[in-house]
Design a protein around this motif. Sequence first.
Motif, PDB file in Angstrom:
ATOM      1  N   PRO A 174     -25.552  26.665  24.848  1.00 45.75           N
ATOM      2  CA  PRO A 174     -25.695  26.168  26.224  1.00 45.75           C
ATOM      3  C   PRO A 174     -25.825  24.651  26.275  1.00 45.75           C
ATOM      4  O   PRO A 174     -26.219  24.001  25.305  1.00 45.75           O
ATOM      5  CB  PRO A 174     -26.976  26.848  26.699  1.00 45.75           C
ATOM      6  N   LYS A 175     -25.505  24.104  27.452  1.00 45.59           N
ATOM      7  CA  LYS A 175     -25.629  22.668  27.716  1.00 45.59           C
ATOM      8  C   LYS A 175     -26.676  22.432  28.791  1.00 45.59           C
ATOM      9  O   LYS A 175     -26.842  23.241  29.715  1.00 45.59           O
ATOM     10  CB  LYS A 175     -24.296  22.070  28.204  1.00 45.59           C
ATOM     11  N   LEU A 176     -27.378  21.321  28.668  1.00 51.25           N
ATOM     12  CA  LEU A 176     -28.346  20.888  29.671  1.00 51.25           C
ATOM     13  C   LEU A 176     -27.877  19.525  30.163  1.00 51.25           C
ATOM     14  O   LEU A 176     -27.588  18.636  29.366  1.00 51.25           O
ATOM     15  CB  LEU A 176     -29.737  20.785  29.045  1.00 51.25           C
ATOM     16  N   ALA A 177     -27.781  19.363  31.489  1.00 52.65           N
ATOM     17  CA  ALA A 177     -27.268  18.107  32.031  1.00 52.65           C
ATOM     18  C   ALA A 177     -27.948  17.794  33.353  1.00 52.65           C
ATOM     19  O   ALA A 177     -28.478  18.686  34.024  1.00 52.65           O
ATOM     20  CB  ALA A 177     -25.753  18.185  32.225  1.00 52.65           C
ATOM     21  N   VAL A 178     -27.921  16.513  33.735  1.00 52.11           N
ATOM     22  CA  VAL A 178     -28.472  16.065  35.014  1.00 52.11           C
ATOM     23  C   VAL A 178     -27.371  15.361  35.807  1.00 52.11           C
ATOM     24  O   VAL A 178     -26.623  14.540  35.255  1.00 52.11           O
ATOM     25  CB  VAL A 178     -29.678  15.127  34.811  1.00 52.11           C
ATOM     26  N   PHE A 179     -27.290  15.694  37.108  1.00 49.20           N
ATOM     27  CA  PHE A 179     -26.345  15.082  38.034  1.00 49.20           C
ATOM     28  C   PHE A 179     -27.116  14.524  39.221  1.00 49.20           C
ATOM     29  O   PHE A 179     -28.154  15.067  39.612  1.00 49.20           O
ATOM     30  CB  PHE A 179     -25.332  16.102  38.529  1.00 49.20           C
ATOM     31  N   ASP A 180     -26.593  13.449  39.810  1.00 50.85           N
ATOM     32  CA  ASP A 180     -27.212  12.940  41.034  1.00 50.85           C
ATOM     33  C   ASP A 180     -26.553  13.588  42.245  1.00 50.85           C
ATOM     34  O   ASP A 180     -25.629  14.419  42.106  1.00 50.85           O
ATOM     35  CB  ASP A 180     -27.163  11.411  41.093  1.00 50.85           C
ATOM     36  N   LEU A 181     -26.991  13.221  43.441  1.00 48.99           N
ATOM     37  CA  LEU A 181     -26.482  13.856  44.656  1.00 48.99           C
ATOM     38  C   LEU A 181     -25.076  13.412  45.023  1.00 48.99           C
ATOM     39  O   LEU A 181     -24.504  13.915  45.995  1.00 48.99           O
ATOM     40  CB  LEU A 181     -27.425  13.593  45.838  1.00 48.99           C
TER      41      LEU A 181
END
Length: 475
Positions: free
Chosen positions: A82-89
């Motif tokens: 699995p991958k863990l990622a952060v995105f903004d709005l």
Amino acid sequence: MKTKFIFSLICLFFSANLIIKGQSPKRDIYTALEFSLGIPVQFARSAPLSLGDGKKGFVMLFSEERNLDPYEGSFFFPKNRPKLAVFDLEGRELWRRELAGALPGIWFIPVLPFDMDKDGVDEIYYVNNINTDRPFAYEGYMLERADVLSGEVTGRWPWKAPTHNQANSYKWRFFLIGGYVNDEPVLVTTQGTYRDMKLQAWNADMSSRWEIYYPDDFNGPRGSHTTPIIDIDHDGKEEFMYGERCISFDTGKELFVLDGNTWNDHSDVVLPIYQKKKREWSFFTCREKGDDGRLPRAVMFNQRGEQVWAIKEMKGHFHYGWVGNLGSNGERIAMSGRYNRVSGGDPERWVYDADSGIEITVPFPLGDKSDRSSLLDMDGDGIHELLIGQTLYNNAGDILFDFGESMSVLSQYKILDLPGEQLMCYYPNGIVKIWADRNGSETTEMKKRFSDPIYVNNVRHSSTGYNRNYPILNY
């Protein structure tokens, strides 16, 4: 001029009549945000987070693999991690990491954004296995904390091992839950749903606050697939439901147990419902285990743990259920459904007036062969819509929108600064979309609900696990 005036009055009359009967006004559902995860995706979870300076975004857990369930009949050997990622709005990716030792499944990797140090920026808490060669080596399992802006691991603590003398399906099921005690954050970590259960609470400095152990032979209910957060007596000290037990974030003590200690098994659904006039909570539960027929399988309780009403059917696996504002004028309706024990076909479903328990008929469908049915309020009018598979219905049974056959739901709540709740979903090609209603217009009451701490905390602090049918819908 007179004719035009009369025509306007007629239109106004019919518009009002439609609203009284619960018919939704014209919808304009559109894609408010779209971004790509960059790979084909079969499993994904999401949670909102604060990036600081008033900026918001999402943490995403995703994989090319299907959701990996620890049940022996569903488990398979994954080829990808699995991958863990952060995105903004805006849909911009800030960072991503592959969790090289972790198994891609909601029970193996709960993820929880939580601002434990109260600096206005969330940290990301999740379960990881740092032993990249041995996915079941328990000494490698850790609670990790990552920086939301960089992904850097800023803390790591050994994950409590479950009792090993139980089936794999029972012991590989974890939750993270975040609550507040007089505005002070408390993080709860848990292991176990069906038999043995262990719970630990952590203060902001990650010192131990309390621990609970429910052994296999402990009397009373086991866990559920949801971890709703409530404040039972409005004192600023929150509680959470772990199965049919109401547990204090502050002390770990039980405030009550539904049905006393007579129910000794697992409930698939536990949903709190707030009764505004009484200023009390009710709880709707649909139960899976135990086929002896002694206790009802779908029950409405008051906050003292007493039965208000129960369905007549007392056997079978009651796997489905929701409570929503779906009457013609927004009255609360409860649905319970069980696997079809005769033909193995579509689930058998029943629907009731949520207050009285009287069985009723409704003009809208209740579900399909899957359990992909959930509720949301896209236009902010206080009356829910029903999402079945990829199709959205109003409470009159009209089809409002089709989100595409291949879509899977990530979440439904007030995601963006737009009227009503939005639907966040993903597609096999890795595209993520947030759908909204341009014609949404929130009532004053709904504005209050969407900003209420209980609504916000359930959106943000009940980990990205199963959480079927969000408890926040009924607040």
